[in-house]
Design a protein around this motif. Structure first.
Motif, PDB file in Angstrom:
ATOM      1  N   LYS A 255      42.921  41.612  16.672  1.00 24.47           N
ATOM      2  CA  LYS A 255      41.738  41.287  15.866  1.00 24.47           C
ATOM      3  C   LYS A 255      40.534  40.966  16.740  1.00 24.47           C
ATOM      4  O   LYS A 255      39.411  41.399  16.462  1.00 24.47           O
ATOM      5  N   VAL A 256      40.773  40.208  17.805  1.00 22.59           N
ATOM      6  CA  VAL A 256      39.680  39.867  18.725  1.00 22.59           C
ATOM      7  C   VAL A 256      39.123  41.126  19.377  1.00 22.59           C
ATOM      8  O   VAL A 256      37.899  41.308  19.479  1.00 22.59           O
ATOM      9  N   GLN A 257      40.013  42.014  19.814  1.00 21.04           N
ATOM     10  CA  GLN A 257      39.572  43.246  20.471  1.00 21.04           C
ATOM     11  C   GLN A 257      38.816  44.151  19.499  1.00 21.04           C
ATOM     12  O   GLN A 257      37.800  44.759  19.864  1.00 21.04           O
ATOM     13  N   MET A 258      39.280  44.230  18.261  1.00 25.56           N
ATOM     14  CA  MET A 258      38.612  45.071  17.270  1.00 25.56           C
ATOM     15  C   MET A 258      37.235  44.505  16.914  1.00 25.56           C
ATOM     16  O   MET A 258      36.283  45.257  16.677  1.00 25.56           O
ATOM     17  N   ALA A 259      37.130  43.178  16.880  1.00 25.66           N
ATOM     18  CA  ALA A 259      35.849  42.544  16.564  1.00 25.66           C
ATOM     19  C   ALA A 259      34.797  42.893  17.609  1.00 25.66           C
ATOM     20  O   ALA A 259      33.600  42.999  17.293  1.00 25.66           O
ATOM     21  N   GLN A 260      35.231  43.080  18.855  1.00 33.51           N
ATOM     22  CA  GLN A 260      34.294  43.446  19.920  1.00 33.51           C
ATOM     23  C   GLN A 260      33.672  44.814  19.674  1.00 33.51           C
ATOM     24  O   GLN A 260      32.605  45.119  20.221  1.00 33.51           O
ATOM     25  N   PHE A 261      34.349  45.624  18.867  1.00 29.71           N
ATOM     26  CA  PHE A 261      33.827  46.961  18.551  1.00 29.71           C
ATOM     27  C   PHE A 261      33.294  47.032  17.120  1.00 29.71           C
ATOM     28  O   PHE A 261      33.171  48.107  16.537  1.00 29.71           O
ATOM     29  N   GLY A 262      33.002  45.857  16.566  1.00 32.15           N
ATOM     30  CA  GLY A 262      32.356  45.812  15.256  1.00 32.15           C
ATOM     31  C   GLY A 262      33.288  45.851  14.064  1.00 32.15           C
ATOM     32  O   GLY A 262      32.826  45.823  12.922  1.00 32.15           O
ATOM     33  N   GLN A 263      34.605  45.908  14.277  1.00 32.31           N
ATOM     34  CA  GLN A 263      35.563  45.911  13.158  1.00 32.31           C
ATOM     35  C   GLN A 263      35.951  44.466  12.865  1.00 32.31           C
ATOM     36  O   GLN A 263      36.885  43.921  13.448  1.00 32.31           O
ATOM     37  N   MET A 264      35.217  43.841  11.956  1.00 30.44           N
ATOM     38  CA  MET A 264      35.339  42.402  11.736  1.00 30.44           C
ATOM     39  C   MET A 264      36.459  42.020  10.760  1.00 30.44           C
ATOM     40  O   MET A 264      36.928  40.889  10.774  1.00 30.44           O
ATOM     41  N   ASP A 265      36.886  42.962   9.911  1.00 28.79           N
ATOM     42  CA  ASP A 265      37.870  42.600   8.883  1.00 28.79           C
ATOM     43  C   ASP A 265      38.923  43.700   8.732  1.00 28.79           C
ATOM     44  O   ASP A 265      39.000  44.376   7.705  1.00 28.79           O
TER      45      ASP A 265
END
Length: 440
Positions: free
Chosen positions: A372-382
């Motif tokens: 989740k943290v890694q995806m958030a770095q690429f704008g995938q927040m949810d």
């Protein structure tokens, strides 16, 4: 088969393994019989080679192989059943007079035994856990940095104190020829600053490298010199001005907020500063935890006293790695790794004492949070839970990843244990003061 142990002292032992003919003969005979069925020897039909010839050609090799397999299996079983906590691996004693034509064999192995000791987490002197905070000065600096980063460049006629200058540094003797962009607040030398202010595109300015920048390491990026050279470099360089710009600060508006954090996550300067504070202190928390973990490790190693089988371990290290070591190299390797070995033993004792464990569900949840943290770095927040489950399953199918994540998760569990059980005091400190005190 008979296995006996002689304890030399509390940390060293010798295990003796006696192997009789009846322990291996049936297995050897069966293998040789199978060899006979498939052996191709000139002058004999396949499957009709005399057993005496098969034994002559293959008997010794089969015997040695089977005895060694039997020996290793028996030794491993013995160590497990006796619950012996050994360090390194058993070392076979040299046997120059071993007679493979005999019916029975005796092998001896040296063992290094783990020491017996107790661990006490609560020391008399408290260990400081630093709560690193983002103060107003730092937050304002971050806001200024964001405005510069997302602002636009405006061309200037001449260099001013606020300018962003692009040009080429040259020194033929030191083979320096590098294009760089920097702001004048990086400049330490007042003489260099005075020479640059007022310069225009095309002007060539001579600068001294000694104390040119506030941080000598900037010479590595701006002049492309090696690290060792950067600290001692004292030469003249020419700097040819190619561009002079000033960065017009970006407006603190909704467009910028959305660009930084996603649509409508932040809608005011106050919320921006709150978000910067939260994100910064989350990162600072990791640094504070790491400092605390290092300090607890140091405390435990210094205050948990026990001996190690040093002579055995140095001997073991001579053959344990990919490349063999001589006695002096092994001694040096032991001295370099002794503290790490001590902490591993202490850590193992704590894991056993407090019944710490990493379950598969723990690992899966840990992997999903990491994803989740890694995806958030690429704008995938949810991300959807099924997507997280699928990615986590792929990661956990890799044994190396499982081992790596298990180590990280156990380190987290130990950190929480130390926070709960150790004698600690919490000290609030700004990030700048934390860096000055421990990293300057």
């Amino acid at each position: 088969m008979n296995i006996t142990r002689e304890n030399i002292d509390a940390l060293n032992a010798v295990v003796k393994v006696d192997i009789a003919k009846e322990d291996y003969s049936d297995k050897v005979e069966k293998i040789l019989a199978d060899y006979r069925k498939s052996a191709n020897i000139p002058g004999f039909r396949k499957g009709h080679v005399p057993m005496t010839m098969v034994k002559k050609q293959y008997g010794k090799a089969v015997l040695v192989d089977e005895v060694n397999k039997l020996l290793q299996d028996a030794l491993n079983k013995y160590l497990t059943e006796e619950k012996l906590d050994v360090l390194g691996n058993p070392l076979p004693k040299a046997q120059d007079d071993l007679d493979w034509d005999a019916d029975s064999f005796t092998f001896e192995f040296e063992l290094g035994l783990a020491p017996q000791f107790e661990v006490e987490l609560k020391g008399k002197k408290p260990i400081t856990h630093f709560n690193i905070v983002a103060d107003d000065k730092m937050i304002d600096g971050q806001v200024e940095h964001i405005r510069k980063q997302y602002g636009k460049l405006v061309s200037q006629d001449a260099v001013t104190k606020e300018s962003e200058v692009t040009g080429v540094f040259v020194n033929e003797e030191k083979e320096i020829n590098n294009k760089a962009t920097f702001t004048l607040d990086k400049i330490k030398s007042k003489t260099a600053e005075k020479s640059l202010i007022g310069a225009k595109v095309g002007d060539v300015v001579t600068l001294k490298t000694k104390d040119l920048f506030n941080d000598d390491h900037d010479l590595m990026s701006f002049l492309k010199v090696a690290h060792d050279d950067a600290h001692e470099l004292d030469v003249d360089v020419t700097f040819t001005v190619e561009e002079v710009n000033i960065r017009e600060l970006a407006d603190l508006d909704q467009e910028l907020f959305d660009k930084l954090f996603g649509k409508d996550v932040v809608s005011s300067v106050t919320e921006l500063k709150t978000k910067i504070k939260e994100d910064s202190e989350k990162q600072f928390g990791q640094q504070g935890d790491q400092k605390f973990l290092n300090d607890v490790t140091e405390y435990l190693v210094e205050n948990t006293k026990f001996d190690l089988p040093a002579t055995f371990l140095q001997k073991w290290m001579q053959t344990a790695g990919e490349d063999p070591l001589d006695a002096d190299q092994a001694k040096e390797e032991y001295e370099n790794s002794e503290k790490s070995m001590r902490y591993q033993l202490i850590e193992g004792k704590l894991i056993e004492k407090y019944k710490l464990q990493v379950t598969f569900d723990d690992l899966k949840d840990f992997a999903k949070e990491m994803i989740k943290v890694q995806m958030a770095q690429f704008g995938q927040m949810d991300p959807q839970d099924k997507e997280l489950e699928d990615i986590a399953a792929r990661i956990l199918s890799n044994k190396d990843e499982v081992r790596r994540l298990s180590e990280q998760l156990m380190s987290q569990k130990l950190l929480e244990l130390y926070k709960k059980e150790a004698n600690l005091k919490v000290k609030e400190i700004s990030y700048d003061d934390f860096v000055k005190e421990f990293y300057s």
